[in-house]
Write an enzyme that holds these catalytic residues in place. Structure first.
Site, PDB file in Angstrom:
ATOM      1  N   ASP A  14       0.827  -1.200   0.000  1.00 46.48           N
ATOM      2  CA  ASP A  14       0.000   0.000   0.000  1.00 46.48           C
ATOM      3  C   ASP A  14       0.864   1.253   0.000  1.00 46.48           C
ATOM      4  O   ASP A  14       1.406   1.632   1.029  1.00 46.48           O
ATOM      5  CB  ASP A  14      -0.903  -0.011   1.234  1.00 46.48           C
ATOM      6  CG  ASP A  14      -2.087   0.904   1.097  1.00 46.48           C
ATOM      7  OD1 ASP A  14      -1.965   1.949   0.438  1.00 46.48           O
ATOM      8  OD2 ASP A  14      -3.147   0.577   1.655  1.00 46.48           O
ATOM      9  N   HIS A  50      -8.217  -2.222  -9.780  1.00 48.97           N
ATOM     10  CA  HIS A  50      -8.129  -1.006  -8.971  1.00 48.97           C
ATOM     11  C   HIS A  50      -7.049  -0.057  -9.479  1.00 48.97           C
ATOM     12  O   HIS A  50      -7.293   1.151  -9.633  1.00 48.97           O
ATOM     13  CB  HIS A  50      -7.866  -1.392  -7.513  1.00 48.97           C
ATOM     14  CG  HIS A  50      -7.861  -0.235  -6.580  1.00 48.97           C
ATOM     15  ND1 HIS A  50      -9.017   0.342  -6.114  1.00 48.97           N
ATOM     16  CD2 HIS A  50      -6.842   0.472  -6.028  1.00 48.97           C
ATOM     17  CE1 HIS A  50      -8.720   1.348  -5.316  1.00 48.97           C
ATOM     18  NE2 HIS A  50      -7.398   1.451  -5.246  1.00 48.97           N
TER      19      HIS A  50
END
Length: 403
Positions: free
Chosen positions: A230, A318
């Site tokens: 992330d 995504h």
């Protein structure tokens, strides 16, 4: 969440039950940062010590200066833990409310500067070594409009997105404070001090939220509760000057923070096979490499195709939908954290800084419509704040609001 912002930087997070079928669009995307990486610590060049310290690994020996042209909560390297506090100002007359705001900002400036100093007055912060505290203070759009504050013309409320399930008790606010540090002890103490100071000056607490990062070796990208890396790409200094910080003029040293509290269906996502995981995100789970590349920090090629004509990075992945290529190269600085508020309430605190919040809206609109992550996400809280320019040693946060 808008997470895939291009690979402009140097190399240097659920509920126990599934939230819905895949066809249910829960508009989760804009904030998950499914593969976006180490923080853009180079931003610290602007008015503090330069360097490329990595996420979760700040130097341990020196306090991070509170004073500066820009607030350290944005310019300093991302810290391992965060605590956000939201406040409202009671409505009276415009003149009275402006006086209250000045008092609250003055109290917060003094309190946060003292807590971040090399010799904080509170004995609970004197247990050994500098606290490495950083902070930021911002004003909400409703307060700015009510009092006619000098904020960027583009600053305003976020629109509603398909699938939003926002709790108003945990959203918005007239003032937003974000504290970051290397440990929860520091944040607990400073949050108490800041809340006490703000209440004494006339503010009313609205909500609080804490978050954390996993332990991450220097130079590596942390993972969220889905197990995805992330924060693989954040803007470098030049890109941040264009897309994160305000335009030349009174707002040059300010920015806009978009906050989203996203509940994640960790159990449901974990049931996917590795190949399904990779196609939903657009990166390989095991190492964060984009499906179109060979290394973690390769920029995802959203136009690459397989021999059969299909996209290498699927159309609903995504990272594809969050790509800056759809926004003229615009990038945001992401500083997200995980949160755990119980076995059925875990997820991501999406925190991103940008010059214009319309950038977030464009990305979230795309994600809400098509993101393959939507069945595993619920946006449960939201806030947006204009992060004030920093304060000089003899100054106060918010002095530019009255121009």
């Amino acid at each position: 969440m808008p997470t895939e912002q291009g690979n402009a930087q140097d190399s240097s997070r659920p509920a126990a039950t599934r939230f819905g079928r895949r066809r249910a669009l829960l508009a989760g995307g804009a904030v998950l940062a499914a593969g976006i990486g180490a923080a853009a610590d180079e931003l610290v060049r602007d008015d503090r010590t330069a360097g490329r310290a990595t996420t979760g690994a700040p130097a341990a020996e020196a306090a991070i200066p509170f004073h500066g042209a820009r607030q350290a909560g944005v310019t300093a390297p991302q810290q391992p833990a965060t605590h956000l506090l939201s406040f409202d100002l009671p409505k009276a007359s415009a003149a009275t409310d402006r006086k209250t705001l000045r008092a609250v900002l003055g109290a917060l400036t003094r309190t946060l500067a003292a807590a971040a100093s090399a010799a904080p007055p509170d004995p609970r912060l004197q247990s050994g070594g500098a606290s490495r505290l950083t902070s930021l203070v911002g004003v909400g759009p409703a307060l700015a409009a009510r009092l006619g504050l000098d904020v960027p013309a583009s600053f305003g409320e976020l629109p509603s997105f398909p699938g939003d399930r926002l709790d108003p008790r945990r959203s918005d606010g007239d003032l937003l404070v974000q504290l970051c540090a290397a440990d929860r002890w520091t944040l607990t103490v400073v949050a108490e001090l800041a809340a006490t100071a703000a209440r004494a000056a006339g503010a009313v607490p609205r909500w609080t939220q804490s978050g954390f990062l996993p332990h991450t070796p220097p130079g590596t990208t942390p993972r969220n509760l889905f197990g995805s890396k992330d924060g693989i790409a954040n803007p470098d200094h030049a890109a941040a000057e264009r897309w994160v910080w305000g335009p030349t003029g009174a707002h040059r040293n300010g920015t806009v923070l978009v906050y989203r509290r996203i509940r994640m269906d960790v159990t449901g996502f974990a049931a996917l096979s590795e190949s399904e995981h990779d196609r939903v995100i657009g990166r390989r789970a095991r190492d964060g490499v984009p499906l179109s590349g060979t290394a973690e920090h390769d920029e995802p090629d959203i136009y690459a195709k397989n021999p059969d004509g299909s996209y290498v990075i699927p159309a609903t992945a995504h990272v594809r939908l969050a790509s800056p290529r759809f926004d003229g190269g615009a990038r945001m600085l992401r500083r997200s954290y995980s949160y755990d508020d119980g076995p059925t309430d875990r997820g991501l605190l999406f925190c991103a800084f940008m010059r214009d919040p319309a950038q977030f809206t464009r990305v979230q609109d795309r994600l809400a419509a098509r993101d393959a992550l939507n069945p595993f996400l619920q946006h449960r809280a939201s806030a947006v704040a204009y992060v004030l320019p920093g304060a000089a040693p003899a100054g106060t946060l918010g002095e530019q609001l009255w121009a």
